[in-house]
Design a protein around this motif. Structure first.
Motif, PDB file in Angstrom:
ATOM      1  N   VAL A  69       1.116  -1.085   0.365  1.00 41.25           N
ATOM      2  CA  VAL A  69       0.214  -0.137   0.451  1.00 41.25           C
ATOM      3  C   VAL A  69       1.031   1.147   0.007  1.00 41.25           C
ATOM      4  O   VAL A  69       2.036   0.851   0.437  1.00 41.25           O
ATOM      5  CB  VAL A  69      -0.605  -0.072   1.048  1.00 41.25           C
ATOM      6  CG1 VAL A  69      -1.947   0.645   1.328  1.00 41.25           C
ATOM      7  CG2 VAL A  69      -1.737  -1.693   1.092  1.00 41.25           C
ATOM      8  N   TYR A  70       0.609   2.224  -0.723  1.00 39.60           N
ATOM      9  CA  TYR A  70       0.945   3.389  -0.915  1.00 39.60           C
ATOM     10  C   TYR A  70      -0.215   4.424  -0.438  1.00 39.60           C
ATOM     11  O   TYR A  70      -1.149   3.987  -1.136  1.00 39.60           O
ATOM     12  CB  TYR A  70       2.189   3.515  -2.048  1.00 39.60           C
ATOM     13  CG  TYR A  70       1.529   3.691  -3.270  1.00 39.60           C
ATOM     14  CD1 TYR A  70       1.686   4.775  -4.404  1.00 39.60           C
ATOM     15  CD2 TYR A  70       1.052   2.466  -3.736  1.00 39.60           C
ATOM     16  CE1 TYR A  70       0.649   4.930  -5.785  1.00 39.60           C
ATOM     17  CE2 TYR A  70       0.568   2.478  -5.171  1.00 39.60           C
ATOM     18  CZ  TYR A  70       0.468   3.591  -5.114  1.00 39.60           C
ATOM     19  OH  TYR A  70      -0.181   3.603  -7.175  1.00 39.60           O
ATOM     20  N   ASP A  71       0.186   5.668  -0.217  1.00 34.82           N
ATOM     21  CA  ASP A  71      -0.782   7.075  -0.472  1.00 34.82           C
ATOM     22  C   ASP A  71      -0.095   7.625  -1.859  1.00 34.82           C
ATOM     23  O   ASP A  71       0.812   8.506  -1.728  1.00 34.82           O
ATOM     24  CB  ASP A  71      -0.314   8.051   0.892  1.00 34.82           C
ATOM     25  CG  ASP A  71      -0.576   9.318   1.123  1.00 34.82           C
ATOM     26  OD1 ASP A  71      -1.411   9.651  -0.427  1.00 34.82           O
ATOM     27  OD2 ASP A  71      -1.216   9.587   2.307  1.00 34.82           O
ATOM     28  N   VAL A  72      -1.281   7.765  -2.318  1.00 31.89           N
ATOM     29  CA  VAL A  72      -1.064   8.645  -4.209  1.00 31.89           C
ATOM     30  C   VAL A  72      -0.481   9.994  -3.472  1.00 31.89           C
ATOM     31  O   VAL A  72      -0.228  11.063  -4.363  1.00 31.89           O
ATOM     32  CB  VAL A  72      -2.033   8.498  -4.600  1.00 31.89           C
ATOM     33  CG1 VAL A  72      -2.257   7.188  -4.568  1.00 31.89           C
ATOM     34  CG2 VAL A  72      -3.696   8.934  -4.381  1.00 31.89           C
ATOM     35  N   THR A  73      -0.687  10.989  -2.455  1.00 30.61           N
ATOM     36  CA  THR A  73      -0.466  12.126  -1.745  1.00 30.61           C
ATOM     37  C   THR A  73       1.175  12.023  -1.536  1.00 30.61           C
ATOM     38  O   THR A  73       1.853  13.540  -0.972  1.00 30.61           O
ATOM     39  CB  THR A  73      -1.742  12.694  -1.404  1.00 30.61           C
ATOM     40  OG1 THR A  73      -1.928  12.409   0.477  1.00 30.61           O
ATOM     41  CG2 THR A  73      -3.202  12.287  -1.799  1.00 30.61           C
ATOM     42  N   ARG A  74       1.705  10.692  -0.878  1.00 30.08           N
ATOM     43  CA  ARG A  74       2.449  10.910  -0.080  1.00 30.08           C
ATOM     44  C   ARG A  74       3.850  10.214  -1.534  1.00 30.08           C
ATOM     45  O   ARG A  74       4.108   8.973  -1.436  1.00 30.08           O
ATOM     46  CB  ARG A  74       3.514  10.524   0.426  1.00 30.08           C
ATOM     47  CG  ARG A  74       2.220  11.550   1.529  1.00 30.08           C
ATOM     48  CD  ARG A  74       1.835  10.969   3.167  1.00 30.08           C
ATOM     49  NE  ARG A  74       3.364  10.549   3.931  1.00 30.08           N
ATOM     50  CZ  ARG A  74       2.773   9.433   4.534  1.00 30.08           C
ATOM     51  NH1 ARG A  74       1.837   8.891   4.554  1.00 30.08           N
ATOM     52  NH2 ARG A  74       3.927   8.874   5.208  1.00 30.08           N
ATOM     53  N   ARG A  75       4.841  11.008  -2.347  1.00 27.66           N
ATOM     54  CA  ARG A  75       5.393  10.418  -3.488  1.00 27.66           C
ATOM     55  C   ARG A  75       6.652   9.498  -2.619  1.00 27.66           C
ATOM     56  O   ARG A  75       6.475   8.095  -3.352  1.00 27.66           O
ATOM     57  CB  ARG A  75       6.322  11.008  -4.223  1.00 27.66           C
ATOM     58  CG  ARG A  75       6.847  10.525  -5.038  1.00 27.66           C
ATOM     59  CD  ARG A  75       7.366  11.292  -6.560  1.00 27.66           C
ATOM     60  NE  ARG A  75       7.783  10.576  -7.072  1.00 27.66           N
ATOM     61  CZ  ARG A  75       7.031   9.687  -8.778  1.00 27.66           C
ATOM     62  NH1 ARG A  75       5.980  10.624  -7.969  1.00 27.66           N
ATOM     63  NH2 ARG A  75       7.986   8.932  -9.300  1.00 27.66           N
ATOM     64  N   GLU A  76       7.060   9.566  -1.489  1.00 24.95           N
ATOM     65  CA  GLU A  76       8.164   9.026  -0.695  1.00 24.95           C
ATOM     66  C   GLU A  76       7.481   7.316  -0.185  1.00 24.95           C
ATOM     67  O   GLU A  76       8.223   6.206   0.112  1.00 24.95           O
ATOM     68  CB  GLU A  76       8.592   9.577   0.521  1.00 24.95           C
ATOM     69  CG  GLU A  76       7.478   9.653   1.959  1.00 24.95           C
ATOM     70  CD  GLU A  76       7.163  10.340   2.061  1.00 24.95           C
ATOM     71  OE1 GLU A  76       6.013  11.256   2.697  1.00 24.95           O
ATOM     72  OE2 GLU A  76       6.544  11.593   1.390  1.00 24.95           O
ATOM     73  N   THR A  77       6.025   7.705  -0.028  1.00 28.43           N
ATOM     74  CA  THR A  77       5.697   6.823   0.094  1.00 28.43           C
ATOM     75  C   THR A  77       5.204   5.114  -1.396  1.00 28.43           C
ATOM     76  O   THR A  77       5.649   3.920  -0.557  1.00 28.43           O
ATOM     77  CB  THR A  77       4.305   6.041   0.917  1.00 28.43           C
ATOM     78  OG1 THR A  77       2.968   6.823  -0.321  1.00 28.43           O
ATOM     79  CG2 THR A  77       4.322   7.254   1.883  1.00 28.43           C
ATOM     80  N   PHE A  78       5.582   5.917  -2.114  1.00 25.59           N
ATOM     81  CA  PHE A  78       5.257   4.593  -3.465  1.00 25.59           C
ATOM     82  C   PHE A  78       7.226   4.098  -3.424  1.00 25.59           C
ATOM     83  O   PHE A  78       7.110   3.483  -3.990  1.00 25.59           O
ATOM     84  CB  PHE A  78       4.521   5.643  -4.529  1.00 25.59           C
ATOM     85  CG  PHE A  78       4.764   5.171  -5.863  1.00 25.59           C
ATOM     86  CD1 PHE A  78       3.969   4.267  -6.266  1.00 25.59           C
ATOM     87  CD2 PHE A  78       5.933   5.579  -7.073  1.00 25.59           C
ATOM     88  CE1 PHE A  78       3.892   3.511  -7.200  1.00 25.59           C
ATOM     89  CE2 PHE A  78       5.566   4.876  -7.984  1.00 25.59           C
ATOM     90  CZ  PHE A  78       4.895   3.842  -8.208  1.00 25.59           C
ATOM     91  N   THR A  79       7.701   5.171  -3.758  1.00 19.17           N
ATOM     92  CA  THR A  79       9.216   5.502  -3.948  1.00 19.17           C
ATOM     93  C   THR A  79       9.667   3.484  -2.429  1.00 19.17           C
ATOM     94  O   THR A  79      10.340   3.190  -3.217  1.00 19.17           O
ATOM     95  CB  THR A  79      10.280   6.325  -3.778  1.00 19.17           C
ATOM     96  OG1 THR A  79       9.738   7.100  -3.963  1.00 19.17           O
ATOM     97  CG2 THR A  79      11.707   6.113  -4.129  1.00 19.17           C
ATOM     98  N   ASN A  80       9.122   3.838  -1.418  1.00 15.49           N
ATOM     99  CA  ASN A  80       9.796   3.079  -0.743  1.00 15.49           C
ATOM    100  C   ASN A  80       9.209   1.958  -0.988  1.00 15.49           C
ATOM    101  O   ASN A  80       9.928   0.930   0.058  1.00 15.49           O
ATOM    102  CB  ASN A  80       9.198   3.470   1.069  1.00 15.49           C
ATOM    103  CG  ASN A  80       9.770   4.558   1.649  1.00 15.49           C
ATOM    104  OD1 ASN A  80      11.033   4.666   0.895  1.00 15.49           O
ATOM    105  ND2 ASN A  80       9.684   5.419   2.603  1.00 15.49           N
ATOM    106  N   LEU A  81       8.154   1.626  -1.061  1.00 15.06           N
ATOM    107  CA  LEU A  81       7.970   0.467  -2.012  1.00 15.06           C
ATOM    108  C   LEU A  81       8.585  -0.546  -3.305  1.00 15.06           C
ATOM    109  O   LEU A  81       8.768  -1.312  -2.715  1.00 15.06           O
ATOM    110  CB  LEU A  81       6.162   0.252  -2.779  1.00 15.06           C
ATOM    111  CG  LEU A  81       4.991   0.197  -1.514  1.00 15.06           C
ATOM    112  CD1 LEU A  81       4.322   0.709  -2.580  1.00 15.06           C
ATOM    113  CD2 LEU A  81       4.925  -0.298  -0.535  1.00 15.06           C
TER     114      LEU A  81
END
Length: 189
Positions: A69-81
Motif C-alpha cells: 500500500v502507498y498513499d497517492v498524495t505522498r511520493r515517498e510512500t510509493f518510492t519506498n515500495l
C-alpha cells in the motif's frame, strides 16, 4: 504492516493476507473499510511503526496474498515500495506463488496526487503485481481489491490447497463474511 485471516469455522477457504507499506498510508483504514463499512481516522497500529520491524519474518510466513500500500498524495510512500518493501518481501516471503497487489490509497484527494496511475502501473508491472487505486475514506474500489486478490489466490493450485478447509469448495465471495482481525494492533493470526 497488517494481516488478517478468515477463521476456518464456517468457511470453505481461509487465506492469510498481509498489508505492507509505510506508516500512515492507510493499511488499517483499508481493512476496516472492507470489513465493517466504517470510515474513521485510526491511530497508527504497532506493525506500521519502525521499532517493531524485528517481528517481520513472522508476519510474512505463510502469507498467500500480500498487498503493498502507498498513499497517492505522498511520493515517498510509493518510492519506498520499490526501495524497501519489495526487497523485504523477497527476503521474507515463504510462499513463491503468493499473489501480490499494489494499492494506491487516498484517491479521494486527487487534487493532491503526487503519484500518477501510469507510474503505479509501471511499478506493478516491474514487481509482477496487480494494481488497484482506492479510497478507504469513500470505500471506492476497496471491496474490489480484496475480491480480485481472493480470486487470484483461488486460481493458484498451491495456494488454494493451503487455504482449503473443506472437501467441497464453494465461492466464498458469494457470501459476505467478516474476517476476524486480531486485537493486538492488527497483527498476524
Amino acid at each position: 504492516m497488517n494481516s488478517s485471516s478468515v477463521h476456518s469455522s464456517g468457511y470453505d477457504l481461509s487465506f492469510k493476507i498481509l498489508l505492507i507499506g509505510d506508516s500512515g498510508v492507510g493499511k488499517s483504514s483499508i481493512l476496516v473499510s472492507f470489513i465493517s463499512n466504517l470510515v474513521e481516522d485510526l491511530t497508527p497500529t504497532i506493525a506500521g511503526q519502525e521499532r517493531f520491524r524485528t517481528l517481520t519474518s513472522s508476519y510474512y510466513r505463510g502469507a498467500q496474498g500480500i498487498i503493498l500500500v502507498y498513499d497517492v498524495t505522498r511520493r515517498e510512500t510509493f518510492t519506498n515500495l520499490s526501495e524497501v518493501w519489495s526487497k523485504e518481501l523477497e527476503l521474507y516471503s515463504t510462499n513463491q506463488d503468493c499473489v501480490k497487489m499494489l494499492v494506491g490509497n487516498k484517491v479521494d484527494r486527487d487534487s493532491e496526487r503526487a503519484v500518477s496511475r501510469e507510474e503505479g502501473l509501471a511499478l506493478a508491472k516491474e514487481l509482477g503485481c496487480l494494481l488497484f487505486e482506492c479510497s478507504a475514506k469513500t470505500r471506492q474500489n476497496v471491496e474490489s481489491c480484496f475480491q480480485e486478490l481472493a480470486l487470484k489466490i483461488m486460481e493458484a493450485p498451491s495456494l488454494l490447497e493451503e487455504g482449503s478447509t473443506a472437501a467441497v469448495k464453494r465461492n466464498v465471495l458469494k457470501q459476505k463474511h467478516e474476517p476476524q482481525v486480531s486485537k493486538n494492533g492488527g497483527c498476524c493470526s
